[in-house]
Design an enzyme around this catalytic site. Structure first.
Site, short mmCIF file in Angstrom:
data_model
loop_
_atom_site.label_atom_id
_atom_site.label_comp_id
_atom_site.label_asym_id
_atom_site.label_seq_id
_atom_site.Cartn_x
_atom_site.Cartn_y
_atom_site.Cartn_z
N HIS A 171 1.08 4.99 -1.83
CA HIS A 171 0.45 6.05 -1.04
C HIS A 171 1.36 6.70 0.00
O HIS A 171 0.94 7.63 0.68
CB HIS A 171 -0.83 5.52 -0.41
CG HIS A 171 -1.83 5.07 -1.45
ND1 HIS A 171 -2.50 5.96 -2.26
CD2 HIS A 171 -2.22 3.84 -1.84
CE1 HIS A 171 -3.28 5.27 -3.09
NE2 HIS A 171 -3.12 3.99 -2.87
N CYS A 213 -7.80 -2.11 -4.90
CA CYS A 213 -6.36 -1.81 -4.82
C CYS A 213 -5.57 -3.10 -4.95
O CYS A 213 -4.59 -3.18 -5.69
CB CYS A 213 -6.00 -1.15 -3.49
SG CYS A 213 -5.91 0.64 -3.55
N ARG A 217 -12.54 -0.12 -1.99
CA ARG A 217 -11.24 0.49 -2.26
C ARG A 217 -10.10 -0.49 -1.97
O ARG A 217 -9.18 -0.65 -2.76
CB ARG A 217 -11.11 1.77 -1.44
CG ARG A 217 -9.92 2.65 -1.74
CD ARG A 217 -9.84 3.12 -3.16
NE ARG A 217 -9.28 2.09 -4.05
CZ ARG A 217 -9.06 2.26 -5.33
NH1 ARG A 217 -9.38 3.40 -5.92
NH2 ARG A 217 -8.54 1.31 -6.07
N CYS A 245 0.86 -1.18 0.00
CA CYS A 245 0.00 0.00 0.00
C CYS A 245 0.89 1.23 0.00
O CYS A 245 0.63 2.24 -0.67
CB CYS A 245 -0.88 0.04 1.25
SG CYS A 245 -1.82 -1.45 1.56
#
Lengths: 103, 281
Positions: free
Chosen positions: B199, B242, B238, B195
């Protein structure tokens, strides 16, 4: 059931700006569902905005318009407090209409 | 000789294990502070409260388009539907409001919370389905439609409130936080992304046509209307998408690790305002 049409119209000087959001699947007829079956075409064909008995905006739409369409335009000749009538019809014969007060 | 050295190393590892674990597990409050400072330092031009606006805090051009869109937001229908559903009683006469503090109004910023009785993290989505099941109703799909409408409405009533996730002094809560953190930083999928690869490392960068959102405050905007989905999506949606996008196998929505991840990400975003429901390209 709430209306499928949301409108906001604001008069500013001589022009009135209109924004609308319409809830509609706008299926093109080219997309398959999870089972692999074609989703039949289902889209708005005509959209109209009337002010004082006169059509101020008329759109002939087809399958190329996206789902839940949004549009914005402005026109002259309306005053605050006037009524605006909005309606659509789709290719399956369904329709919806609503009225909005120009603010 | 080699074997002896190996054994020694193993022994050293074994004896060292408990102490390193304790050292690794930094104080979550300090961790949240460090997390926030990382973004503040990386993006000095972005105001702290603006991180919750995701890609729009990173890109001026997208921001202008979004501001215009917000005048007549695409999540409007979901919001209206959510409001209606929220007040509609179940078959037994109770409503969602009966399941929440303050009758569900303005409480979004406290979710996910750690449930000491169940010993697990309860997200808003899970709480809504728990509420339905406790009242004899079938649970909703976690990813979109009704669930997204409900969370959109609840988020809307909390708009502007600072995220306020509590981490009780409970080893299980602490473990959930650590699991969430680990999930966040673990690489997975064919593309071998974590992740954090997108991000934390690359917010503001483009990934194809998209601009990546910063992890700080990323969940404050949930649920979102994504033009790409031409519809609403929840936090569950989400997370699962992802994972598929990095060509990994997504977990089930509301799997324990996803809930822990939500807990971790929300906790480190404490103090930032709720901005949901959001609209994203």
């Amino acid at each position: 059931m709430a209306s499928s049409i949301r409108v906001r119209a604001t008069a500013n000087g001589g022009t009135t700006e209109v924004q609308a959001l319409i809830q509609h699947p706008m299926d093109t007829g080219l997309v398959k569902d999870a089972q692999g079956q074609l989703i039949p075409a289902h889209f708005i064909q005509q959209l109209s905005f009337e002010h004082g008995g006169k059509t101020v905006f008329l759109a002939d739409w087809g399958p190329a318009v996206a789902k839940d369409p949004y549009l914005k335009f402005s026109f002259k000749g309306a005053a605050k407090g006037d009524e605006l009538k909005i309606g659509w019809t789709d290719n399956k014969g369904a329709s919806d209409s609503t009225t909005a007060r120009i603010g | 000789m080699m074997r002896a050295a190996g054994l020694l190393a193993l022994l050293a590892l074994l004896t060292a294990a408990p102490s390193t674990q304790a050292a690794d597990a930094a104080d979550p409050a300090a961790e949240a502070k460090a997390f926030r400072e990382f973004f503040v330092k990386k993006f000095p031009q972005v105001k702290l409260d603006d991180f919750v606006n995701g890609p729009y805090s990173m890109n001026e051009d997208m921001r202008r388009q979004w501001e215009e869109k917000e005048e007549f937001p695409p999540y409007q229908f979901a919001l209206d539907a959510g409001k209606e559903m929220f007040s509609q009683p179940f078959k037994n006469g109770k409503t969602y409001a009966d399941c929440f503090d303050n009758r569900g109004i303005g409480v979004r910023q406290t979710y996910p919370m750690f449930d000491a009785t169940a010993g697990k993290v309860v997200t808003l989505e899970l709480a809504l389905n728990n509420c339905r099941e406790a009242n004899g109703e079938a649970p909703l799909s976690y990813v979109k439609d009704e669930m997204a409408s409900l969370t959109a409405y609840m988020a809307f009533t909390s708009r502007g409130k600072a995220m306020d996730i509590k981490l009780p002094d409970d080893p299980r809560a602490r473990a959930a936080f650590e699991t969430g953190k680990q999930y966040f930083y673990t690489r997975r999928g064919q593309l071998n992304f974590s992740c954090a690869s997108c991000h934390v490392q690359s917010p503001g960068e483009r990934i194809r046509a998209e601009v990546l959102a910063p992890a700080l405050g990323i969940l404050n905007a949930m649920p979102i209307y994504r033009s790409e989905w031409s519809g609403m999506g929840t936090t569950s949606r989400r997370f699962t998408t992802c994972n598929s996008q990095i060509r990994g196998v997504p977990l089930e929505p509301q799997a324990e690790e996803y809930r822990d991840l939500e807990y971790y990400l929300s906790y480190v975003s404490n103090g930032l305002p709720v901005s949901g429901p959001g609209a994203r390209p």
